[in-house]
Design a protein around this motif. Sequence first.
Motif, mmCIF file in Angstrom:
data_model
loop_
_atom_site.group_PDB
_atom_site.id
_atom_site.type_symbol
_atom_site.label_atom_id
_atom_site.label_comp_id
_atom_site.label_asym_id
_atom_site.label_seq_id
_atom_site.Cartn_x
_atom_site.Cartn_y
_atom_site.Cartn_z
ATOM 1 N N UNK A 1 -5.180 -38.521 -23.094
ATOM 2 C CA UNK A 1 -6.456 -37.977 -22.622
ATOM 3 C C UNK A 1 -6.214 -36.697 -21.826
ATOM 4 N N UNK A 2 -7.003 -35.648 -22.136
ATOM 5 C CA UNK A 2 -6.823 -34.383 -21.421
ATOM 6 C C UNK A 2 -7.861 -34.189 -20.327
ATOM 7 N N UNK A 3 -8.713 -35.185 -20.127
ATOM 8 C CA UNK A 3 -9.681 -35.106 -19.029
ATOM 9 C C UNK A 3 -10.668 -33.964 -19.168
ATOM 10 N N UNK B 1 -7.426 -29.124 -21.243
ATOM 11 C CA UNK B 1 -8.721 -29.772 -21.027
ATOM 12 C C UNK B 1 -9.711 -28.934 -20.254
#
Lengths: 252, 233, 637
Positions: free
Chosen positions: A163-165, A68
């Motif tokens: 979610x990878x932020x 991310x």
Amino acid sequence: MEKGMNLTLIVWRQKDAKSKGSFATYAARAVNPDMSFLEMLDVVNDDLIQRGEEPIAFDSDCREGICGSCSCVINGVPHGGQKATTACQLHMRMFKDGDTITIEPWRASAFPIVKDLVVDRSAFDRIIQAGGFVSVRTGGAPDGNAILVPKEDCDLAMDAAQCIGCGACVAACKNASAMLFVSAKVSHLGLLPQGQPERDRRVLNMVAQMDAEGFGSCTVTGSCEAVCPKEITLDNISRMNGDYAVAMVKGK
Amino acid sequence: MNNLFHSTLGKKYIMALTGAGLFGFVVMHMLGNLQVFLGQEAINRYAHFLQSSKELLWSARIGLLVMVGLHVWSAVKLSAENKAARPVGYLNNPTPAAASYASRTMLMSGLIIAAFIVYHLLHFTVKVEAVNLVGLDFGKLHEQDLTGRLRADVYRMIILGFKVPVVSVFYMIAVGLLCLHLSHGISAMFQSLGLRNKAWWPVLQQSAKGAALVLFLGYIAVPVAVLLGLLKE
Amino acid sequence: MKLDSKIPSGPLGQKWDKHKFDLKLVSPANKRKFEVIVVGSGLAGSSAAATLAELGYSVKSFCYQDSPRRAHSIAAQGGINGAKNYQNDGDSVQRLFYDTIKGGDFRAREANVHRLAQTSVSIIDQCVAQGVPFAREYGGLLDNRSFGGAQVSRTFYARGQTGQQLLLGAYSALSRQIGLGTVKMYPRTEMLDLVVVDGHAKGIVVRDLVTGEVSSHAADAVVLATGGYGPVFYLSTNAIGCNVTATFRAFKKGAAFANPCYTQIHPTCIPVSGDHQSKLTLMSESLRNDGRVWVPKRKEDCSKSPSSIPDADRDYILERKYPSFGNLAPRDIASRAAKEACDEGRGVGPSGYGVYLDFAEAINRLGASKIRERYNNLFDMYERITGENAYQQPMRIYPAVHYTMGGLWVDYNLMSNLPGLFVLGEANFSDHGANRLGASALMQGLADGYFILPYTIGHYFASSKQARPKVDHAEFRKVEEEVSARTQRILAIKGKKAPRSFHRELGKLMWENCGMARSKQSLEANLKLIPELREEFWKNVNVTGEGSDLNQTLERAGRVADFLEFGELLSLDALTREESCGGHFRVEHQEEGECKRDDANFAHVAAWEFQGEGKAPLRHTEPLVYEEVHMSTRSYK
């Protein structure tokens, strides 16, 4: 003999947070279609270094779409617009010889620019610190199979937990809203039995922090979902809206 | 409960709940309007019925006013926050991915509708002669009911009012915008209240668009019929 | 230097419990008086920082990424082993212990590995409690799969993103402590040196990557959890930022570096496509369950379209050489087979460094939909990167550096020979011997951070009465000046070549001469060529800009400078270890193409001690004593 594509890059350059930035134009020559977008930038940067100019600063680390770090808006779309793909996994064969490509940083007041394409996403960390966890101390956890979790719930939790932020949701949203990011974490823990004891305070605290960071609100345009490299869906936002309402009504 | 007025999510609930209320009003209003096609007696009787109890009438009016007020307040407040969250945009203002036209123009469509509502109230409710462009005081249009009592002649007011093409066109544009607003608003309302899931969302989105279309047709039916001469005095 | 492993006495299975009881404790009221520095925020670093803070210590945590959540543990795909025996298939702590020792080719420390297997059970419980969404069965129980050739199903997984989910679990525990104020987090901060005061590690000197400011941090103990050194090969499956700087600086301050020559090569990576390549992408090993590895029998066929080559003209290399394991032969063996074929000139693809991984037979047998169900995300990833559709033509794969088993030497307490310096996870050398088993890296990182260091560090505090120095101590000043001077020196060169170009050249030397197959000759070549390249670096590197802001070229140059020294140490270790074992394959020591260990002379850990600039490091050994297992030859024929 040079082979490959010749491209024109229009890149946002900004020395540091305080300076005023502007666009600069660079030529990328002999671009191999098998390069990733960031490798193309590497090559442009090597060229700039060779000429004694400052290379373009951009974040990247794993280069396999999971950490991310990478964060550029390519031709107006975060990560460049290929479905479920981060900028580091976007390959140059998506472009044509002679193309002009604009490259900009994430734009949001909650993500101040550090330099060129690098932005400060620590707001996301602070949102997690406000409640994105299950308060269990190391040790003393019950056996992994002591609590049954229906597979469907676990799969939904995993969908959200992916979610990878990266912040593409914020970058894409016309309101620079972080709802997709926050709701993914709220959903992940809210869907699992382990997350229930803190479900109300988690959503209240995380939303309060999200608001304090200066992110906008959700007007359900769906841009976040469209650009999310991990295909996190708007369902999560709805789930968080529901959780927040319940917590609010309970007066917690 | 402090959060209701201070958090972004709280304001979205206010927006969604008042939106739901106003949507209900818009549906009822359309059903009322369509009675014009049942003839003078039907619509005038219905209008008289609505006006017969001052207590109910004013409760409804105040309720609607509060809803509109809160809806606009939360919209303006959230929009200002959203603007502040993205002070610098992208080069050449690209269209945000996947965002429908309706979803991107909610504030604009909403504000124009609000302006129209003011005109509409002056036109048909307060009955200000200067705005109807007919040169007639709609407040003086009366007729007798079957028992001979005097009541407002809403039927003639509608026909006279919509005979003015400028007024009709403005009305149709405003209703068009309202339905654009609703085509996004109805489904977004469910989302904001947390009432959405994978299975229902596509149905909801289509239904919202369908409902918006039905409302549009229902509303423009009256001025169109007047302009085409299908409804006559 | 004395390498005392401090392995507790008593039967293997009871060592850890006994040791835990023998360790001294710090009273709860005193814990907050102790400050701990944790460098690195991957599985080991995050879990350690969070757990130490929960216990009451004052913790400072450092990472070079913009957020601790981005550490490279996040990229681990396959899973994490845990000896739970949930599948009732005969697994046990003992079996996991044995598999790990054997997988490591009998070059790991028995007591450490047994403790690792014991702890694996608690890790799973801990992660589940944190909300890690491990795969489940319909009944709600945890699912397992068999991984990396293990005969039992003991691997817990979260789709193909197990590392990510475990790291997010540890990150959430860390975030909770940051929110509570017990951990102070320093993202975008790189450790550039270790500070040793009176023989004890007492602090670090760091550079703020945004402002360029160099500053000191003092503590009662320093914990390094800074990962491996894979990018010494330039191209690897590691992240761009992964580096050896922290551990190598510690080495130069007196910490012993153990077994640097143990590097792991992963067979199923996407081949290099050109000079621009910045990293290699791993594809899950599970692909080998259905894919068949082959190259053309004749060199002339290599440029032909694969579909035009009849079966009779194909060489299914793994099936031919290892009939019983076939395409599922272990990582190192499969990798070497691919390399050999390419070295014979039978490699495929534009570079000639690639072998086919063919799914045609599986698609015929099971149908494309079944294959899609199993591997769709991998096929998609392959297509994104190569632009080729693997349903229609075979994939091309080639081995790539993936993990490094060597690292700073630590004792049973995970403390290096420098008192007060603890080393966790991939950064230490302790548990994987000469080769790491699949799904064991995540296990080790979390075991070290959650369940081992929190016990052993207290013992150090309780038994060492070393006071914490202030950051204005002369030693801190001195190291700060050294760090700044080095930065200035790099900036002042203003030569002709970008740091990346030196890195690429070093990588080439390492890969060719010290990669999958090493010989006396190739390693000696490295010992000559690497110093030359290093010399050129210090004359001709070009780092633009200044040191007082975000300067990624400068960061890169500093890391490359360390790799240029470390590569030499690695080659030297490889040259000295005159045997083949696990990931270390010396062509002189083989038996029918397989590793030939020399237990009589090399059943030991080699730990290198820095002797000063320009001097050869000193090799120390720690004998490996096996009380429980019998050393045997690994065979997969």
